[in-house]
Design a protein around this motif. Sequence first.
Motif, mmCIF file in Angstrom:
data_model
loop_
_atom_site.group_PDB
_atom_site.id
_atom_site.type_symbol
_atom_site.label_atom_id
_atom_site.label_comp_id
_atom_site.label_asym_id
_atom_site.label_seq_id
_atom_site.Cartn_x
_atom_site.Cartn_y
_atom_site.Cartn_z
ATOM 1 N N GLY A 175 0.822 -1.207 0.000
ATOM 2 C CA GLY A 175 0.000 0.000 0.000
ATOM 3 C C GLY A 175 0.851 1.250 0.000
ATOM 4 N N GLU A 176 0.205 2.419 0.114
ATOM 5 C CA GLU A 176 0.927 3.685 -0.095
ATOM 6 C C GLU A 176 0.343 4.844 0.706
ATOM 7 N N MET A 177 1.103 5.923 0.705
ATOM 8 C CA MET A 177 0.659 7.215 1.203
ATOM 9 C C MET A 177 1.294 8.289 0.333
ATOM 10 N N GLY A 178 0.502 9.238 -0.150
ATOM 11 C CA GLY A 178 1.079 10.305 -0.960
ATOM 12 C C GLY A 178 0.023 11.285 -1.422
ATOM 13 N N ILE A 179 0.065 12.494 -0.914
ATOM 14 C CA ILE A 179 -0.889 13.507 -1.343
ATOM 15 C C ILE A 179 -0.753 13.710 -2.858
ATOM 16 N N GLY A 180 -1.874 13.640 -3.555
ATOM 17 C CA GLY A 180 -1.888 13.804 -5.006
ATOM 18 C C GLY A 180 -1.766 12.516 -5.788
ATOM 19 N N ASN A 181 -1.607 11.383 -5.095
ATOM 20 C CA ASN A 181 -1.301 10.178 -5.875
ATOM 21 C C ASN A 181 -2.501 9.496 -6.512
ATOM 22 N N THR A 182 -3.739 9.898 -6.195
ATOM 23 C CA THR A 182 -4.849 9.366 -6.998
ATOM 24 C C THR A 182 -4.857 10.000 -8.386
ATOM 25 N N THR A 183 -4.331 11.218 -8.506
ATOM 26 C CA THR A 183 -4.159 11.816 -9.834
ATOM 27 C C THR A 183 -3.113 11.035 -10.613
ATOM 28 N N ILE A 184 -2.046 10.650 -9.938
ATOM 29 C CA ILE A 184 -0.995 9.848 -10.578
ATOM 30 C C ILE A 184 -1.556 8.484 -10.995
ATOM 31 N N ALA A 185 -2.341 7.858 -10.122
ATOM 32 C CA ALA A 185 -2.953 6.569 -10.470
ATOM 33 C C ALA A 185 -3.863 6.712 -11.683
ATOM 34 N N ALA A 186 -4.606 7.810 -11.741
ATOM 35 C CA ALA A 186 -5.482 8.045 -12.885
ATOM 36 C C ALA A 186 -4.680 8.236 -14.163
ATOM 37 N N GLY A 239 4.184 8.250 -13.433
ATOM 38 C CA GLY A 239 4.070 7.659 -12.100
ATOM 39 C C GLY A 239 4.687 8.505 -11.007
ATOM 40 N N GLY A 240 5.124 7.833 -9.966
ATOM 41 C CA GLY A 240 5.740 8.475 -8.821
ATOM 42 C C GLY A 240 6.587 7.465 -8.089
ATOM 43 N N ARG A 241 7.353 7.953 -7.122
ATOM 44 C CA ARG A 241 8.287 7.046 -6.458
ATOM 45 C C ARG A 241 7.580 5.925 -5.705
ATOM 46 N N GLU A 242 6.482 6.232 -5.003
ATOM 47 C CA GLU A 242 5.835 5.161 -4.243
ATOM 48 C C GLU A 242 5.209 4.134 -5.182
ATOM 49 N N LEU A 243 4.767 4.569 -6.370
ATOM 50 C CA LEU A 243 4.211 3.605 -7.328
ATOM 51 C C LEU A 243 5.314 2.745 -7.932
ATOM 52 N N ALA A 244 6.452 3.340 -8.237
ATOM 53 C CA ALA A 244 7.590 2.553 -8.738
ATOM 54 C C ALA A 244 8.045 1.556 -7.683
ATOM 55 N N ALA A 245 8.090 1.990 -6.424
ATOM 56 C CA ALA A 245 8.520 1.098 -5.352
ATOM 57 C C ALA A 245 7.528 -0.045 -5.156
ATOM 58 N N MET A 246 6.229 0.251 -5.248
ATOM 59 C CA MET A 246 5.235 -0.821 -5.126
ATOM 60 C C MET A 246 5.351 -1.821 -6.272
ATOM 61 N N ALA A 247 5.564 -1.327 -7.480
ATOM 62 C CA ALA A 247 5.769 -2.241 -8.614
ATOM 63 C C ALA A 247 6.987 -3.116 -8.357
ATOM 64 N N GLY A 248 8.043 -2.526 -7.838
ATOM 65 C CA GLY A 248 9.238 -3.295 -7.513
ATOM 66 C C GLY A 248 8.979 -4.312 -6.416
ATOM 67 N N LEU A 296 -15.676 -3.093 1.297
ATOM 68 C CA LEU A 296 -16.086 -2.464 2.547
ATOM 69 C C LEU A 296 -16.276 -0.960 2.414
ATOM 70 N N GLY A 297 -16.240 -0.445 1.191
ATOM 71 C CA GLY A 297 -16.409 0.985 0.989
ATOM 72 C C GLY A 297 -15.231 1.806 1.485
ATOM 73 N N MET A 298 -14.068 1.175 1.633
ATOM 74 C CA MET A 298 -12.881 1.873 2.144
ATOM 75 C C MET A 298 -12.220 2.683 1.031
ATOM 76 N N ARG A 299 -11.587 3.789 1.384
ATOM 77 C CA ARG A 299 -10.834 4.580 0.407
ATOM 78 C C ARG A 299 -9.687 5.321 1.108
ATOM 79 N N LEU A 300 -9.084 4.666 2.087
ATOM 80 C CA LEU A 300 -8.067 5.311 2.915
ATOM 81 C C LEU A 300 -6.667 5.194 2.348
ATOM 82 N N GLY A 301 -6.393 4.106 1.628
ATOM 83 C CA GLY A 301 -5.001 3.852 1.256
ATOM 84 C C GLY A 301 -4.249 3.283 2.434
ATOM 85 N N GLU A 302 -2.970 3.617 2.526
ATOM 86 C CA GLU A 302 -2.051 3.171 3.582
ATOM 87 C C GLU A 302 -2.106 1.666 3.850
#
Length: 338
Positions: A161-172, A227-236, A299-305
């Motif tokens: 999982g991840e944390m990053g302000i703005g990263n739903t824009t990156i995911a999109a 992408g972004g660093r947390e997305l690259a790290a998750m892919a890795g 479960l209707g969750m949208r928190l991330g982390e």
Amino acid sequence: MTTGLPFDDIRNLLSTMPQADGSAVAAVRERDGQLTKPPGALGRLEEIVAWMAAWQGRDMPRVERPVVAVFAGNHGVVAQGVAAYPQAVTAQMVANFQNGGAAVNQICKTFDLGLKVFELALERPTRDITQDAAMDEAECAATMAYGMEATAGGCDLLCVGEMGIGNTTIAAALSHGLFGGKAEDWVGPGTGVDSEGLKRKADAVRRATALHKAHLDDPLEVLRRLGGRELAAMAGAILGARMQRVPVLIDGYVATAAAAVLFKANPSALDHCMAAHVSAEPAHKALLAKLGMKPLLDLGMRLGEASGAAMAAGVVKAAVNTHANMATFASAGVSDKG
């Protein structure tokens, strides 16, 4: 054919991934047929056990060293007004994770899950994807390699999982770059932007994919540019887990977008993964459909982390422990069906 470029090592791994252990799956199914229950009565719990066996390569899969890995990064695209919270919140939430105060900390305590938090140069956001590539190839490849450290020290189930302000824009932007459609198809409220914020997000995604249009046929280029660093790290982390035969639970929309990069590079790259849940972020369901993944939880969750992945880890633990510790018809003296 290699060129000596940083992505070559990643491409090589994607072409040499371990495959599922069919004999372990057969052993699980044979035992399952002897347990004190009607065939198929535990539904997807039975599928989970077979999946765990396939990737751990064990006749009796187990969850003894589960790890929840949360990757945190910051993004230059926040300058486009796409986020409801200031960028400083990323570092503040990392501190909250480290101090045990976040939702994921409580879920990890409930299910006895290990938690690792990876902070990725928060003081230096990636470049604004509407104006430039987020990262160069060397940085993106190095960040993927860093993500592979998520399983260092050993684990038998990885939650990403991840944390990053703005990263739903990156995911999109990643989803749009990888699968097309309209920018509006892939954006959502994220942490709570209003209708004008949604328009800014869609506009940013549209401009970013147009800027990088010539490179969208290469999934790794999509990752480094959009992408972004947390997305690259998750892919890795996901790829590294595959190389070590560790099953993976993928969290929400952002984590799924990172995983989608691997899927586009090799459609079998996520065979060792399950979608932990479907989040309330509207495009997550559509992205899971593109990947052919059926989420464990809704479960209707949208928190991330990694909160949804951690919740799903509790289900996986229950499935594995049930399979291992249930009596058989013979040992319990219970009559099987005629």
